[in-house]
Scaffold this motif. Sequence first.
Motif: not given
Lengths: 686, 686
Positions: B578-579, B581-584, B588, B590-591, B597
Amino acid sequence: MRLRTLALLSLLAATLRADEGMWTFDNVPKAKIKAAYGFEPSDAFLDHLRLSSLRFPGATGAFVSAEGLVLTNHHVGLGAVQQVSAKGSDFVKNGFLARTRAEELKIPGYELLLLESYQDVTTAVNAAVKPGMDDKAARTARENELARLQKAEAERTGLTVNPVTLYQGGEYWLYRYKKFTDVRLVMAPEEGIAFFGGDWDNFTWPRHDLDFTLFRVYENGAPHKPAHFLQVSAEGAKAGDLVFASGYPAATARQETFAQMAYARDRQLPLRLKSMARLRDALAAHGKTSEEARRLVGDQLRGLENNLKRQNGWLSGLKDAVAMARIQADEKALKAFVAKDPILAARSGQAWTKIEAATRREAALLKESTFVAARNSNLLVHALNLVRLADETAKPDDKRLNEFKEANLKATKTRLGSPKPLDPGVETALLAANLSEAKDELGAAHPFVQAMLGGKSPQEAAAAAVKGSKLADPAERKRLMEGGAKALADSTDPMLLLAKKLDPLNRKVRKQLEDEVQGVYTNMGGRIAEARFQAYGKTQYPDATFTLRLTYGAIATYPANGTQQQPFTTFAGLFDRAWGQGELAEDGAWALPPRWKSAAGKVELSTPFNFAYAADTTGGNSGSPLVNTKGELVGLNFDSNIEAQVGRYFYDGRTKRSIAVDARAILEALDKVYGAGHLAAELRMK
Amino acid sequence: MRLRTLALLSLLAATLRADEGMWTFDNVPKAKIKAAYGFEPSDAFLDHLRLSSLRFPGATGAFVSAEGLVLTNHHVGLGAVQQVSAKGSDFVKNGFLARTRAEELKIPGYELLLLESYQDVTTAVNAAVKPGMDDKAARTARENELARLQKAEAERTGLTVNPVTLYQGGEYWLYRYKKFTDVRLVMAPEEGIAFFGGDWDNFTWPRHDLDFTLFRVYENGAPHKPAHFLQVSAEGAKAGDLVFASGYPAATARQETFAQMAYARDRQLPLRLKSMARLRDALAAHGKTSEEARRLVGDQLRGLENNLKRQNGWLSGLKDAVAMARIQADEKALKAFVAKDPILAARSGQAWTKIEAATRREAALLKESTFVAARNSNLLVHALNLVRLADETAKPDDKRLNEFKEANLKATKTRLGSPKPLDPGVETALLAANLSEAKDELGAAHPFVQAMLGGKSPQEAAAAAVKGSKLADPAERKRLMEGGAKALADSTDPMLLLAKKLDPLNRKVRKQLEDEVQGVYTNMGGRIAEARFQAYGKTQYPDATFTLRLTYGAIATYPANGTQQQPFTTFAGLFDRAWGQGELAEDGAWALPPRWKSAAGKVELSTPFNFAYAADTTGGNSGSPLVNTKGELVGLNFDSNIEAQVGRYFYDGRTKRSIAVDARAILEALDKVYGAGHLAAELRMK
């Protein structure tokens, strides 16, 4: 339909090429960078990066503090760490930390170079060529003139001056280096964390290697205060950010013609990979005979696996139809340029055809040039060198086999005198593998096979030769080296007898290869390089030559393994892999060193650990500093993915990624894991 | 040399085959399991597992508490979760938790089945075959007798009784199920964590999906107290542990001959993949025309990408020379068995040759059978079904096209009446893609292309037909369905006119394919199945048929992506991805959902999350419970890696891995993330 295909191709070609290039610092494509990223590196930015960068033996590093702290990869500094490991304290395994300056350990003989300035001497060098000289004579005249200029400049300045040939002779330069000779080890993490995942993870992504080591440069017994150093970025980098890497990429072969690459793809690499896999299997089989045998073949096996992995990467890259279509299109464009100019056409127009013909000749010679050789057998290599030493050194330099030329003779003699013990079991396995493969590939009736086997099986012949030979003893080799022709003639060592039979057969195929293949590649390749330099000049970058280069690109994902890859890994990922693999998997390849086992609760787990970025690096870029657009350090290059390996031949920006340690991981580890807050503070200091 | 190759092959074959098999519970290879793992599953062990297992629509689940709690995958229960999502509360996106029994949500129409008992009726079924019947008549006689027996048994017992054919007719069974009709939703995690990584991560490993949902079965308004349920293991599983999975694998095609697999590899799949990629590109191009278009093509695009991924997996598996050599060797052995027995040889000896000839015929028909069709265009499919409906339903059942046979007619009519809106832009793109591909593949002169285009370009023809057609309106389709031949004849709808031209052309190639190819496969494949059952009987397992099967194997690493894969992932890995890949990234994919969170600090990060194990699962095994040798629940199957997809054709244990949620991850998430300690406690209760 045709237009659509071409449009698609050119779109892909643009993606293939984005951010391609290992640029010399005198010729950074500022406008191109600005167009792509809205940032134009200034001369001051580039000077700062260059004057912070250091040349390590075969690799790169950089000044990272005002007090002469130097950052490079652990695998770059590994030899130095081994060298200073005190008795009973294995700094490779356990890591090393100097808590005070006094504890920093000087590495005898270790030297770093800083590129202070450079000078284009192309005009002077080319002036040495006289009308009527053929390609070879002209090459020699230029080489001699460049060497003369270098010597004069070194005497004049007292600096280390290197002659540099770029663009295959398009340009000649003198590079002036400042040399640092007092280099001390400051901090090295444990190999288990620096090389987490070991050879298994080499060339793979996602990755979790804390592959850094810190040295300090001293001058006159005090820490050197460099004019330039790279300040660590406070905020770090994020996906999409532009980064620049300076470094010493060692060698690429991107000027090879399509025919040469097709030959590598269709003939050379398939045979080489098959042969390496066969040797790997033979060594693995020998390794199964005892625990000691397993230990003895370990290093060579790992080296083979890595070579197989890398060269399989070359091969799959060369099999990419889109990339190869681009190579062909580029070549077509250059041929058209040459054809339009009668003088150029007369000189270079036939070069591609001649090279293509030479690849066919190379293909015809491939099996003999590969298998009629001492390859892999250390004892047979020693024997062959002994057989040839006296004869070859009696000849003028330019008539000698390459390994006996003055430039290489010392290294050849050093290898002959090496005190490294040779195990009879391993040597038998190696020679048997050599002979049995030669028999299978060349056929039992081939003169080499007949001469080597003398009616025996490969296993019997190898066992007999190794058993009867004394060449595993360095003293015996020394005696034969010094004894000259008489000692050789008197010897009945069976390995020497094999080498004497091999000598003429091997010479014959080497000469064919040199005259009919390599000579053509050199001369005709040189003419293509001339044409390319006329056509494109410095809008293109020169092949890598272990000189300082700038490359750049964005931190970026890429498609692989059925998904989109994460651009960053984090400390959390390190622990996931350690826990998910377990301590025992593959001889502990993912087992954490003791102080890391309890570190999960100490560090901020979301801290970035490694990242993947789309830039044009290759071997020699190990230890390259990565800076953001402010010139601040954000990472430390240490590897590239398997898709990047074909970078030897061409750049493929769709999937090629370089791999770096995130600078924040270094600070977090120094602060929270190693109790080395003083070093983290030094890195943070302005 | 030859012997060595064979020895190597058989060694590899053993690895290929280790733990192969989707075994019926009456025929578990106990001795083989004991030999490999030192553990022999007892009848009580097997009964306990079987009587805890449940059949979901198209998938599997299991009782996991004394109070009727049922565990399956989130993607299995997804339809039910959607169904009960109240207005304004999206349980798919936000998850669902019943804090009390009263809050558990009944799912109308949802039914689960439990296999209580089964009975072999092979003798009775085979007795229905009379001397002189040909293959087809014998098949029909058996089918009728099996249907008669099933009906009688259902009436006798009041249970749900299914007729089951195994070994392509080697055995006939009646399976008796207890049916549960009061099924309530208890807990569902957010889709963002259940399907973390979305379609990108499908078929990949390492993986981080919390793909579970909890239901509860009620009877008479109270929680059902099952006679058997699977207790969650307190200690969990580790690498190397043997696990068993029970489940409902849907379908495999492992009895296909080498010629059929080679046809799929060399002809069928390459064309299909090329065609799917072309449709994908066409839809993606349409999606770029507006935000709304992008939304409209989203589902179909994702489906296509997944199908491409899976079938590319088939193709790369079929290209594996070692695996295909094994298929050939197996076939050779069976042919030799047949050849030794004159009666068998007379009946089945020619079957392979005839099938091989039929594959050549299929290859000859491939392009026409693929492209002379309404495929992909929803409107043209509707139109063709409307054109055929009256004619076909007037025929006796066995003379009808398959989709109009009584067994399928209801589904065909439901599709015709579907209220799902059809967008003109998307429909134009689909029909244009169909026609332009047909033109490229069949040539502009082909009668189908001529008839469909009428001189227009594919784009123009598609646009005109879609624009002029009213068939996107369900009411218009209903009118035509009910209006019979007259309404059809009167209509000037341009899509209907295209369908009328397509009808005879498509019928012709379908008939050729059925008579000359599929009929041969059915009849000759049946004879090979007879021979195989005579040769091996129940030492082999039957192809998957959506009946309860047992498969087993060890939790294990495998080589992929240049390294050895980790057998487990952990919560730490979830956060790393998650971290990292990033939220975007990728809309998303992998958000993390909001409550996740902040979860990194709440959970024990080393808790195993997913694991990979070497067993023989396929589609339908979703939701299969995994038990250890004590019969305790250690995991929940939810996917398999890309290397597993070729399992449609054969099992390759070297790299095929099934993928499970670790039971400990479910407990940890319930306890620490969802505040559902009451459910965790219920799962832990003895």
